[in-house]
Design an enzyme around this catalytic site. Sequence first.
Site: not given
Lengths: 179, 424
Positions: A143-145, B296
């Site tokens: 998702c965000h590494g 986001y």
Amino acid sequence: MADIHAVEPTRRDFLYVATGAFAAIGAGAAVWPLIDQMNPDASVLALASIELDIGAVPVGQEITVKWRGKPVFVRHRTEAEVAAADAVDITELKDPQTDDQRLMAGPDGKLEKQWLILVGICTHLGCVPLAYKGEYDGYFCPCHGSVYDTSGRIRKGPAPTNLEVPPYQFVSDTKIKIG
Amino acid sequence: MSGNSTYNPSNGFTRWLDERLPIMRLGHDTAVSYPVPKNLNYWWTFGGILTFMLVAQIITGVVLAMHYVPTTALAFASVEHIMRDVNYGWVLRYTHANGASMFFIAVYIHMFRGLYYGSYKAPREILWILGCLIYLLMMATAFFGYVLPWGQMSFWGATVITNLFGAIPLVGQSVATWLWGGFAIGDPTINRFFSLHYLFPFLIFGVVILHIWALHVTGQNNPAGVEVKNKEQDTVPFTPYATVKDAFGLSVFLIMFAYFVFYAPNSLGDVENYTQANSLKTPLHIVPEWYLLPFYAILRAVPSKLGGVILMFGAIAILFVLPWLDTSKVRSARFRPLYKQFFWLFLVVCLVLGWCGGQMPDNVLFSVGGVDIIVTHLARVLTFYYFFHFIVLFPLLGLIERPKPLPESIAASVLGGKTAAAKA
């Protein structure tokens, strides 16, 4: 308010404050059930522990089981993975923990170094990290590494803490109880 | 602007009613005789479009709720049941799902309209704040609604967003557990989200009434940004002038809406959401719906969990104080040569932030001297500009900018187009 200049509080002032305070307590007591009903209910809390046979997991592989609706990783680590996790200088870590602090002892009292049990939820925003991916061959969150090592410790990326170790114990050499 | 009522009951019944509940009078004063500036352009039709969209969403939503089942076992199947078995279920669901996107397109145009023409400035601060509140409620409603079909994006989007609350120091995890009603998103969560998804539109409806009330107290802003001075010369009655203009704008908007519903119903959604939720497998790329992408992108741009959450909510919160950040006395960007340029820059920044939000954060944009510039880097620059625009530019521009001369009145700006300096 004719008596606004009165220095001494009157009996009426006392009654106002007492009534107001009582009303506030009553309102709080009435609101609390409306808020608390959203917390986990008895049926959710009842599903708290599972027993698991881990003997069938070969070295160098991992299984995922569900506990309290969350994925739990059961990883049978190789010698190399254990060595890599041990070799880390913990002062360099964002959330300093030795590998040993993240493991449990077996029935014989010795640390089961080859078994890594983790809640498979990234501590950033709750995605499920992918095993055997990322720079340290531990976990990588798509998702965000965020990157975790072979002990599930956070090494890179936005996650604030290490992957959580669930409460568990070894019932026998090949059986664990989670929860 | 809330002047004397010109309502004149025409028959015995309406006279009788007017003395008991003057609801006809309220309607007449609000939507018939209400004076609107005569220079309003089509950007002013979006208020009416938004009202229509709210009602359309409520009606289709109430109908869909008659067929939907809010449990983890049945939610996904019940949505497919709506699509395949329920009479006209497909058109109702596609209308509702695309309606959410249309609602946001309209609200963004409405908000940027306000930014361009300075509609948030005194005396319309409360009007603007109520609008921000509606926007916030809309985002919450859309979020709850997106979880209900129980696809992969529903589940993982909900997981990511509810975990944002976990970033709150000390109580974060308890708050997340409280929101879920368990230790992860599950049956209690989907059930309460359904309940709230049904409630929130009515909250929006309530705030919309306040929004319109505040609008009718201060009167509408207009493209010239000067107040109504002479009701006779500067305004026209709402009906037929604004009514017809709004109806035309709405018709054009509905053509676009219909195009999406009938020809591209899934183009704004994510295919991943046609896979049922699986709590053990995160999709490779989690993205929210397009209308939340800029926020986001801001969330992901910050390399700290709490920091990302603070900036993301801050990006919305800062809208609430905008009326006090802008120091310029001139409303309309037509007469603000500097602000006008930064307005367009800000619009582009928001769009590119949205694009960043839809990309994988590690995607390489280009390389300079062997250094890869990735999406996250671009998002950081844009996030910085987003806040710079509000915190620095809004106060600063009003002080250093030399505005063009304002038209004497709305009438002058309309009639004197050939002579006045008012022409943009």
